[in-house]
Scaffold this motif. Sequence first.
Motif: not given
Length: 391
Positions: A26-31, A60-63, A167-169, A254-256, A325-327, A351-353, A376-379
């Motif tokens: 489960k990748t980092a998604t700010f909770e 655990v996302a973005y600390c 590490v978030h690069v 890898p992401s973007g 990662l991604g889709g 995995l949020i769904a 809408l999960c971002v909102v």
Amino acid sequence: MLSQVAARAFSPIRLGPVQLRNRFVKTATFEGMSPHGVPSPKLVEHHRGIAAGGAAMTTVAYCSVARHGLTFEHQLWMRREIVEPLRKLTDAVHAEGAAAAIQLGHAGYFADKDVIGGRPMGASRALNLYGLSVCREMTEADIQRMIEDFANAAWLAIEAGFDCLEVHVGHGYLLSQFVSPFTNRRRDGWGGTLEKRVRLPCEVVSRVREAAGGRAAVIAKMNLDDGFAGGVTHDDAVQVARALEAAGADGLVPSGGFVSRTPFYMLRGTVPVSEMVAIQPGAVRRIGLKLFGRIVVKEYPFTENFFFDGAKRVRDTVKIPVALLGGVKTLAGIERAMASGFDLVSMGRALIAEPDLPRRMEAGLATESRCVPCNLCVVEMEKEGVRCVRM
Ligand SMILES: Cc1cc2nc3c(=O)[nH]c(=O)nc-3n(C[C@H](O)[C@H](O)[C@H](O)COP(=O)(O)O)c2cc1C
Ligand code: SF4
């Protein structure tokens, strides 16, 4: 009955010093579940649920590694007082048989000036449209302190029981601002050539690894491209991946995209502009987004495994495990990732769904995520905490 290739997705793998039970992360998604930067019981339950759903590791996302790296008031920043609440989270995840990762980062120039109570700082001076402020260029002393902030955050994360430090690069956060020629215009030892631009992320990875001392895996989330002309390209990403591996990373994700410029490049699918307008705190931001939302926040059509081609180049370049990662959303797509040499699949919205998707896929009860993706999960993340509004 799973095919041999699909079965690989459910087989164990070693990530640095950590053994993972399968290839699903489960990748980092700010909770949005850490009021005033303190992990809540809701955050613990969120990650316990993902672990119970069968993923091998939940992130655990973005600390932020320091208070001045925050973009929201109710966001984690690493300090001694949150070690115990985080320990409850890692205990709950471990009890479900999964590993726990934490994403350590710093927002750099787009930290929110009202939240951090000061002027944000970044690789170079830049206008921060997010908080409507001008950030200052980091001094040598700032850079050295930042490296120590990452190392201290790593120490505390390990004390809290995390098995993996990410590490978030990527995504235009501070370390990615150093890598990108768009945000790094320095002429000293930290800017100019790609080799110099990647120096800070590499020093951070190396210091975090030293702090981890073999007790946790150290991985890096990095950009394949920034999503606009003048930013990082796939060719650059191959060099960045090599440098991070040489600095001691145990794995790469890898992401973007750049949160401050191309936020939905990484979140392909619908941009829910009107719902985003409704949650803006100030009238100026609300009106601005309403008038220019469609232009400012560009939409990118969703395709399955949308970072595949760039990520495959990274996969073929380094020897350490690489996650796709991604889709990622179908068993067929996961099979393709495994057959192409990816070691892990990282999943956010799927995995949020449906946190139990890995278990249901393994049992032959699902072959595809039901995530749309409407975003809408971002909102929701900015309201009561991240959740799928459709399930
Ligand atoms: C609600 C939400 C919050 C996110 N927060 C973060 C974050 O804190 N850090 C990060 O690196 N990526 C974040 N992302 C991006 C995801 O990690 C991932 O790159 C993106 O969702 C694409 O993967 P997916 O198609 O599997 O969802 C977030 C995504 C979502 C949906
Ligand atoms: S709200 Fe649900 S369906 Fe929509 S993108 Fe998020 S997880 Fe997917």
